[in-house]
Structures are given as structure tokens and as C-alpha cells.
Write a protein that holds these residues in place. Structure first.
Motif, short mmCIF file in Angstrom:
data_model
loop_
_atom_site.label_atom_id
_atom_site.label_comp_id
_atom_site.label_asym_id
_atom_site.label_seq_id
_atom_site.Cartn_x
_atom_site.Cartn_y
_atom_site.Cartn_z
N SER A 1 71.54 37.16 -15.57
CA SER A 1 70.14 37.49 -15.30
C SER A 1 69.94 38.47 -14.15
CB SER A 1 69.32 36.21 -15.07
OG SER A 1 69.76 35.52 -13.91
N PRO A 2 70.77 38.42 -13.07
CA PRO A 2 70.57 39.41 -12.00
C PRO A 2 70.77 40.86 -12.45
CG PRO A 2 71.88 37.56 -11.21
CD PRO A 2 71.77 37.41 -12.70
N LEU A 3 71.44 41.05 -13.58
CA LEU A 3 71.63 42.41 -14.07
C LEU A 3 70.35 42.99 -14.65
CD1 LEU A 3 75.06 41.96 -15.94
CD2 LEU A 3 74.66 42.83 -13.62
N PHE A 4 69.43 42.10 -15.06
CA PHE A 4 68.20 42.53 -15.71
C PHE A 4 66.95 42.23 -14.89
CE2 PHE A 4 71.24 40.95 -18.92
CZ PHE A 4 71.55 42.14 -19.55
N LEU A 5 67.06 41.27 -13.98
CA LEU A 5 65.88 40.78 -13.27
C LEU A 5 66.12 40.76 -11.77
CD1 LEU A 5 65.45 37.59 -15.48
CD2 LEU A 5 64.09 39.67 -15.74
N GLY A 6 65.05 40.89 -11.03
CA GLY A 6 65.14 40.64 -9.61
C GLY A 6 64.97 39.14 -9.39
N ILE A 7 65.88 38.53 -8.67
CA ILE A 7 65.79 37.08 -8.46
C ILE A 7 65.81 36.74 -6.98
CG2 ILE A 7 66.79 36.50 -10.71
CD1 ILE A 7 69.42 35.92 -9.25
N GLU A 8 65.44 37.70 -6.13
CA GLU A 8 65.37 37.46 -4.71
C GLU A 8 64.00 37.89 -4.17
OE1 GLU A 8 68.64 39.52 -2.92
OE2 GLU A 8 70.09 37.97 -3.46
N ASN A 9 63.54 37.17 -3.16
CA ASN A 9 62.29 37.51 -2.47
C ASN A 9 61.08 37.58 -3.42
OD1 ASN A 9 63.73 37.91 0.10
ND2 ASN A 9 64.47 39.80 -0.84
N LEU A 10 61.05 36.67 -4.38
CA LEU A 10 59.96 36.67 -5.36
C LEU A 10 58.81 35.79 -4.90
CD1 LEU A 10 62.01 36.24 -8.67
CD2 LEU A 10 61.28 38.38 -7.59
N THR A 11 57.60 36.17 -5.27
CA THR A 11 56.46 35.29 -5.08
C THR A 11 56.47 34.22 -6.17
OG1 THR A 11 55.02 36.60 -6.51
CG2 THR A 11 55.13 37.25 -4.18
N LYS B 1 57.28 34.33 -13.87
CA LYS B 1 57.58 35.31 -14.92
C LYS B 1 59.06 35.30 -15.29
CE LYS B 1 53.76 38.50 -14.03
NZ LYS B 1 53.36 39.87 -13.61
N VAL B 2 59.92 35.19 -14.30
CA VAL B 2 61.37 35.12 -14.57
C VAL B 2 61.68 33.91 -15.44
CG1 VAL B 2 63.63 34.69 -13.52
CG2 VAL B 2 62.08 36.38 -12.51
N LEU B 3 61.08 32.78 -15.10
CA LEU B 3 61.36 31.54 -15.83
C LEU B 3 60.74 31.56 -17.23
CD1 LEU B 3 60.76 28.99 -12.95
CD2 LEU B 3 62.95 29.82 -13.80
N GLU B 4 59.48 31.97 -17.32
CA GLU B 4 58.77 31.90 -18.60
C GLU B 4 59.18 32.98 -19.58
OE1 GLU B 4 54.52 29.84 -17.59
OE2 GLU B 4 54.73 31.93 -16.98
N TYR B 5 59.55 34.13 -19.06
CA TYR B 5 59.90 35.24 -19.95
C TYR B 5 61.38 35.32 -20.26
CZ TYR B 5 55.25 37.39 -19.68
OH TYR B 5 53.90 37.65 -19.79
N TYR B 6 62.23 34.70 -19.43
CA TYR B 6 63.68 34.84 -19.62
C TYR B 6 64.41 33.50 -19.74
CZ TYR B 6 68.46 36.51 -18.89
OH TYR B 6 69.80 36.78 -19.04
#
Length: 201
Positions: free
Chosen positions: A25-35, A41-46
Motif C-alpha cells: 500500500s505505501p507504493l500507491f498511498l500516503g500512509i503518514e501524517n494523515l488526518t 479514505k485509505v481504509l474505505e477505498y483500499y
């Protein structure tokens, strides 16, 4: 015994696929410093896709009618067997989600852990339960995977106001109360799926 055999012969590959999906997932998504909204969005969409991978796999061994007939002749009711498998999958989903969200927290993401965790779990149970239900209804593994994916795509294109509480991405628009409906509907999908599949000859 049932859970051990299920893990060895049925769930191992889907489980490993889920781990791989989360690891890349880090290759496609930002997973740091998220609101919190960005985390949702990361959880629901991916991340939700792991439920579509794991839950319909509960019925995979019985695609072979000989295995289905053999299991039907055993002392354990087939409905109980399916229930054990589903509980096992739900435990795996809870663990995978918990670990992933812990890593998000470690990456300095800001969100209310319990609220987001339960909301995402409700979405997983709903989408995976939908796969279980349609797999049981049609006896077609492809349908069990395709219907949840089609519903997911529908949610991307449709306005949340049109389906309201059945909107998959409600945490992303801060409608956490809608998750109750998804969770309850998901449990109904699972229960009805077990009943239908147990009666299938």
C-alpha cells in the motif's frame, strides 16, 4: 480442528494475498501524517478489499460437489462448519485491520482509533458479507467476488445522498452513524448466506 484444516487448505493463499496487498500500500498511498478523513479514505477505498478476498473464500472447498456431499454426511452440521469458518475469517480481518491501523498511528496519522476501527470493520463485514450472500445464492464463485466489486464501483460514481446509510465511504464524509446500517446489513448477509449454502445440495 476445523479452523486448522480451513487455514491449511482454504485460507492460506487468500490470507497471504491480503498481507501482500497491505504491504504494498505505501507504493500507491500516503500512509503518514494523515488526518482522520484522509485515513478513512485509505481504509474505505483500499484496505476494505481484504474482506472481499477473504470472506467469499469460506465456501471455496464446496465448489467441488464431491467434497460438499462428503461434508454433508459428517456428524457436524454444515451450518456450524460454515459458522466456524466465518468467525475465523472475521478474526483474521480484525487482526489485519488492527495491525494496519497501528502502523498508521505509528506513521503520525491523527484519528480516533476505536471509532475508525469499528467503522471500517462494519464496511468490511458488509462488502464481504455481500460476497458470501451472492456466492451462496448463485453457487458461482465469480459472482461472489464480482458483485461486491460492482457495488464498490457504484459507490464511487453515485452521490452519497442517493444511497445514504449504504454508502461505503461514509467515514470519508464524516457520516459515522451510517456505519451501523452497514454493519447490521453485513451480519444479515452472512447469516442468510450460511442458511442458503447449508440447504444447497
Amino acid at each position: 480442528m476445523v479452523a486448522k484444516e480451513n487455514q491449511k487448505h482454504n485460507l492460506l493463499m487468500p490470507f497471504l494475498l491480503c498481507i501482500l496487498l497491505l504491504m504494498v500500500s505505501p507504493l500507491f498511498l500516503g500512509i503518514e501524517n494523515l488526518t482522520e478523513i484522509e485515513t478513512a479514505k485509505v481504509l474505505e477505498y483500499y484496505v476494505v478489499f481484504i474482506s472481499v478476498i477473504l470472506l467469499p473464500a469460506v465456501f471455496l472447498p464446496e465448489q467441488d460437489k464431491d467434497i460438499r456431499d462428503l461434508l454433508s454426511s459428517k456428524y457436524m452440521p454444515i451450518a456450524k462448519l460454515y459458522s466456524i469458518r466465518i468467525i475465523q475469517v472475521l478474526i483474521y480481518l480484525m487482526l489485519l485491520l488492527g495491525v494496519y491501523m497501528y502502523l498508521l498511528k505509528a506513521g503520525n496519522c491523527t484519528f480516533a482509533f476505536g471509532r475508525v476501527y469499528m467503522g471500517e470493520l462494519a464496511t468490511m463485514v458488509f462488502l464481504g458479507g455481500m460476497g458470501i450472500f451472492f456466492y451462496a445464492l448463485t453457487d458461482q464463485v465469480v459472482v461472489g467476488y464480482m458483485i461486491p466489486l460492482l457495488y464498490y464501483m457504484l459507490n464511487i460514481t453515485i452521490s452519497p445522498n442517493k444511497i445514504k446509510a449504504f454508502y461505503l465511504f461514509s467515514m470519508s464524509i464524516e457520516k459515522y452513524e451510517w456505519k451501523w446500517t452497514l454493519g447490521i446489513a453485513g451480519v444479515v448477509f452472512l447469516a442468510v448466506g450460511i442458511v442458503i449454502r447449508s440447504k444447497r445440495k
